[in-house]
Design a protein around this motif. Structure first.
Motif, PDB file in Angstrom:
ATOM      1  N   LYS A 126       3.033  18.176  71.859  1.00  0.00           N
ATOM      2  CA  LYS A 126       2.421  16.812  72.353  1.00  0.00           C
ATOM      3  C   LYS A 126       3.409  15.597  72.506  1.00  0.00           C
ATOM      4  CE  LYS A 126      -2.074  17.943  71.418  1.00  0.00           C
ATOM      5  NZ  LYS A 126      -2.378  18.577  72.587  1.00  0.00           N
ATOM      6  N   GLY A 127       4.596  15.797  71.794  1.00  0.00           N
ATOM      7  CA  GLY A 127       5.731  14.702  71.682  1.00  0.00           C
ATOM      8  C   GLY A 127       5.518  13.922  70.699  1.00  0.00           C
ATOM      9  N   PRO A 128       6.183  12.674  70.272  1.00  0.00           N
ATOM     10  CA  PRO A 128       6.105  11.778  69.314  1.00  0.00           C
ATOM     11  C   PRO A 128       4.709  11.193  69.139  1.00  0.00           C
ATOM     12  CG  PRO A 128       7.851  11.107  70.726  1.00  0.00           C
ATOM     13  CD  PRO A 128       7.246  12.216  71.446  1.00  0.00           C
ATOM     14  N   MET A 129       4.266  11.181  67.571  1.00  0.00           N
ATOM     15  CA  MET A 129       2.997  10.742  67.369  1.00  0.00           C
ATOM     16  C   MET A 129       3.324   9.915  66.098  1.00  0.00           C
ATOM     17  SD  MET A 129       0.966  14.235  67.606  1.00  0.00           S
ATOM     18  CE  MET A 129      -0.692  13.719  67.322  1.00  0.00           C
ATOM     19  N   ARG A 130       2.120   8.971  65.806  1.00  0.00           N
ATOM     20  CA  ARG A 130       1.964   8.347  64.802  1.00  0.00           C
ATOM     21  C   ARG A 130       1.473   9.017  63.780  1.00  0.00           C
ATOM     22  NH1 ARG A 130      -0.505   2.432  66.275  1.00  0.00           N
ATOM     23  NH2 ARG A 130       1.012   1.949  67.909  1.00  0.00           N
ATOM     24  N   VAL A 131       1.923   8.915  62.476  1.00  0.00           N
ATOM     25  CA  VAL A 131       1.528   9.416  61.328  1.00  0.00           C
ATOM     26  C   VAL A 131       0.001   9.660  61.074  1.00  0.00           C
ATOM     27  CG1 VAL A 131       1.328   9.601  58.918  1.00  0.00           C
ATOM     28  CG2 VAL A 131       3.655   9.015  59.996  1.00  0.00           C
ATOM     29  N   SER A 132      -0.701   8.511  61.443  1.00  0.00           N
ATOM     30  CA  SER A 132      -2.271   8.494  61.398  1.00  0.00           C
ATOM     31  C   SER A 132      -2.632   9.491  62.426  1.00  0.00           C
ATOM     32  CB  SER A 132      -2.673   7.226  61.651  1.00  0.00           C
ATOM     33  OG  SER A 132      -2.307   6.384  62.944  1.00  0.00           O
ATOM     34  N   ALA A 133      -2.209   9.864  63.520  1.00  0.00           N
ATOM     35  CA  ALA A 133      -2.585  10.748  64.738  1.00  0.00           C
ATOM     36  C   ALA A 133      -2.385  12.162  64.092  1.00  0.00           C
ATOM     37  CB  ALA A 133      -1.821  10.294  66.053  1.00  0.00           C
ATOM     38  N   LEU A 134      -1.134  12.300  63.429  1.00  0.00           N
ATOM     39  CA  LEU A 134      -0.904  13.694  62.887  1.00  0.00           C
ATOM     40  C   LEU A 134      -1.971  13.798  61.845  1.00  0.00           C
ATOM     41  CD1 LEU A 134       2.850  13.781  62.563  1.00  0.00           C
ATOM     42  CD2 LEU A 134       1.498  15.288  63.764  1.00  0.00           C
ATOM     43  N   LYS A 135      -2.197  13.041  61.038  1.00  0.00           N
ATOM     44  CA  LYS A 135      -3.322  13.090  59.961  1.00  0.00           C
ATOM     45  C   LYS A 135      -4.520  13.851  60.565  1.00  0.00           C
ATOM     46  CE  LYS A 135      -5.919   9.854  58.468  1.00  0.00           C
ATOM     47  NZ  LYS A 135      -7.309   9.961  58.363  1.00  0.00           N
ATOM     48  N   VAL A 136      -5.007  13.233  61.485  1.00  0.00           N
ATOM     49  CA  VAL A 136      -6.255  13.963  62.418  1.00  0.00           C
ATOM     50  C   VAL A 136      -5.926  15.051  63.047  1.00  0.00           C
ATOM     51  CG1 VAL A 136      -7.980  13.265  64.226  1.00  0.00           C
ATOM     52  CG2 VAL A 136      -6.990  11.374  62.483  1.00  0.00           C
ATOM     53  N   THR A 137      -4.798  15.292  63.685  1.00  0.00           N
ATOM     54  CA  THR A 137      -4.750  16.723  64.131  1.00  0.00           C
ATOM     55  C   THR A 137      -4.323  17.633  63.390  1.00  0.00           C
ATOM     56  OG1 THR A 137      -2.339  16.253  64.514  1.00  0.00           O
ATOM     57  CG2 THR A 137      -3.727  15.820  66.314  1.00  0.00           C
ATOM     58  N   GLU A 138      -3.751  17.569  62.295  1.00  0.00           N
ATOM     59  CA  GLU A 138      -3.629  18.396  61.261  1.00  0.00           C
ATOM     60  C   GLU A 138      -4.550  18.490  60.161  1.00  0.00           C
ATOM     61  OE1 GLU A 138      -1.011  20.445  61.723  1.00  0.00           O
ATOM     62  OE2 GLU A 138      -0.864  19.189  63.592  1.00  0.00           O
ATOM     63  N   GLN A 139      -5.539  17.705  60.108  1.00  0.00           N
ATOM     64  CA  GLN A 139      -6.615  17.587  59.162  1.00  0.00           C
ATOM     65  C   GLN A 139      -6.405  17.698  57.909  1.00  0.00           C
ATOM     66  OE1 GLN A 139      -9.636  20.674  60.438  1.00  0.00           O
ATOM     67  NE2 GLN A 139      -9.249  20.121  62.543  1.00  0.00           N
ATOM     68  N   ILE A 140      -5.526  16.800  57.477  1.00  0.00           N
ATOM     69  CA  ILE A 140      -5.241  16.588  55.894  1.00  0.00           C
ATOM     70  C   ILE A 140      -5.176  15.166  55.744  1.00  0.00           C
ATOM     71  CG2 ILE A 140      -3.634  18.733  55.956  1.00  0.00           C
ATOM     72  CD1 ILE A 140      -1.030  17.106  56.224  1.00  0.00           C
ATOM     73  N   THR A 141      -5.011  14.827  54.442  1.00  0.00           N
ATOM     74  CA  THR A 141      -5.090  13.385  54.071  1.00  0.00           C
ATOM     75  C   THR A 141      -3.946  12.740  54.371  1.00  0.00           C
ATOM     76  OG1 THR A 141      -4.135  13.751  51.843  1.00  0.00           O
ATOM     77  CG2 THR A 141      -6.631  14.084  51.907  1.00  0.00           C
ATOM     78  N   GLN A 142      -4.177  11.266  54.395  1.00  0.00           N
ATOM     79  CA  GLN A 142      -3.066  10.413  54.594  1.00  0.00           C
ATOM     80  C   GLN A 142      -1.727  10.628  53.526  1.00  0.00           C
ATOM     81  OE1 GLN A 142      -2.817   8.206  57.197  1.00  0.00           O
ATOM     82  NE2 GLN A 142      -0.944   7.727  56.914  1.00  0.00           N
ATOM     83  N   PRO A 143      -2.100  10.496  52.507  1.00  0.00           N
ATOM     84  CA  PRO A 143      -0.920  10.927  51.405  1.00  0.00           C
ATOM     85  C   PRO A 143      -0.326  12.273  51.816  1.00  0.00           C
ATOM     86  CG  PRO A 143      -2.907  10.051  50.355  1.00  0.00           C
ATOM     87  CD  PRO A 143      -3.307  10.202  51.845  1.00  0.00           C
ATOM     88  N   ALA A 144      -1.088  13.215  51.961  1.00  0.00           N
ATOM     89  CA  ALA A 144      -0.462  14.632  52.164  1.00  0.00           C
ATOM     90  C   ALA A 144       0.431  14.512  53.342  1.00  0.00           C
ATOM     91  CB  ALA A 144      -1.449  15.690  52.263  1.00  0.00           C
ATOM     92  N   ILE A 145      -0.057  13.778  54.488  1.00  0.00           N
ATOM     93  CA  ILE A 145       0.955  13.791  55.889  1.00  0.00           C
ATOM     94  C   ILE A 145       1.862  12.923  55.611  1.00  0.00           C
ATOM     95  CG2 ILE A 145      -0.485  12.199  57.131  1.00  0.00           C
ATOM     96  CD1 ILE A 145       1.025  15.294  58.663  1.00  0.00           C
ATOM     97  N   THR A 146       1.888  12.125  55.046  1.00  0.00           N
ATOM     98  CA  THR A 146       2.856  10.966  54.761  1.00  0.00           C
ATOM     99  C   THR A 146       4.134  11.686  53.802  1.00  0.00           C
ATOM    100  OG1 THR A 146       1.489   8.877  54.593  1.00  0.00           O
ATOM    101  CG2 THR A 146       3.593   8.789  53.637  1.00  0.00           C
ATOM    102  N   GLN A 147       3.589  12.517  52.935  1.00  0.00           N
ATOM    103  CA  GLN A 147       4.741  13.207  52.045  1.00  0.00           C
ATOM    104  C   GLN A 147       5.176  14.259  52.812  1.00  0.00           C
ATOM    105  OE1 GLN A 147       2.798  15.478  48.737  1.00  0.00           O
ATOM    106  NE2 GLN A 147       4.548  15.111  47.485  1.00  0.00           N
TER     107      GLN A 147
END
Length: 159
Positions: A47-68
């Motif tokens: 998909k190319g570069p994405m914001r962390v918040s968009a990755l959180k949705v596509t990967e279906q994990i919490t904000q702290p988990a995707i940030t980590q």
């Protein structure tokens, strides 16, 4: 009665695709990474570069988990954060060459393994799978479009 004789059933499709996905994810690999790590790398590669918040949705994990996870992947040299040229306050996560190499290696390993498995199928079974690929690809596109719509609907903040 076989699924072929009674028509396509969503339950049969979900069962078989679930088993196929589990088997595919668990294929032996020279690259030893968690499923979530591989999923993020595959998402960014496709998909190319994405914001962390968009990755959180596509990967279906919490904000702290995707940030980590993104922080760990960045530390390991598999992704990097770059300013969003459309919004200088925001940051995009993009895959690095090292991360892309992992995705390519896994793809080559899957192709090798699927080639071995397909060699055990009858010509009719291979033809059936070949005929189903366009419909399966369309379903995958619909699922991606649905997830993309969900990611776009999330308020971005500055992530």
């Amino acid at each position: 009665m076989s699924a072929q004789r009674r028509g396509l059933e969503a339950d049969d499709l979900a069962r078989v695709m679930g088993a196929f996905t589990r088997g595919s994810v668990r294929l032996p690999s020279a690259e030893k990474h968690s499923f979530t790590t591989l999923s993020v790398l595959h998402t960014l590669a496709g998909k190319g570069p994405m914001r962390v918040s968009a990755l959180k949705v596509t990967e279906q994990i919490t904000q702290p988990a995707i940030t980590q996870l993104v922080s760990r992947l960045e530390r390991d040299g598999l992704v990097e954060r770059r300013p969003d040229v459309e919004d200088g306050r925001a940051v995009l996560v993009q895959i690095t060459e090292a991360g892309a190499r992992i995705v390519r290696t896994r793809h080559r390993e899957r192709v090798r393994r699927f080639t071995e498995l397909m060699a055990t199928l009858t010509p009719e079974e291979r033809a059936t799978i070949s005929a189903a690929l366009p419909a399966l690809e369309r379903m995958a596109t619909l699922m991606d479009t649905e997830r993309g719509s969900m990611a776009a609907a999330v308020p971005e903040g500055l992530s």
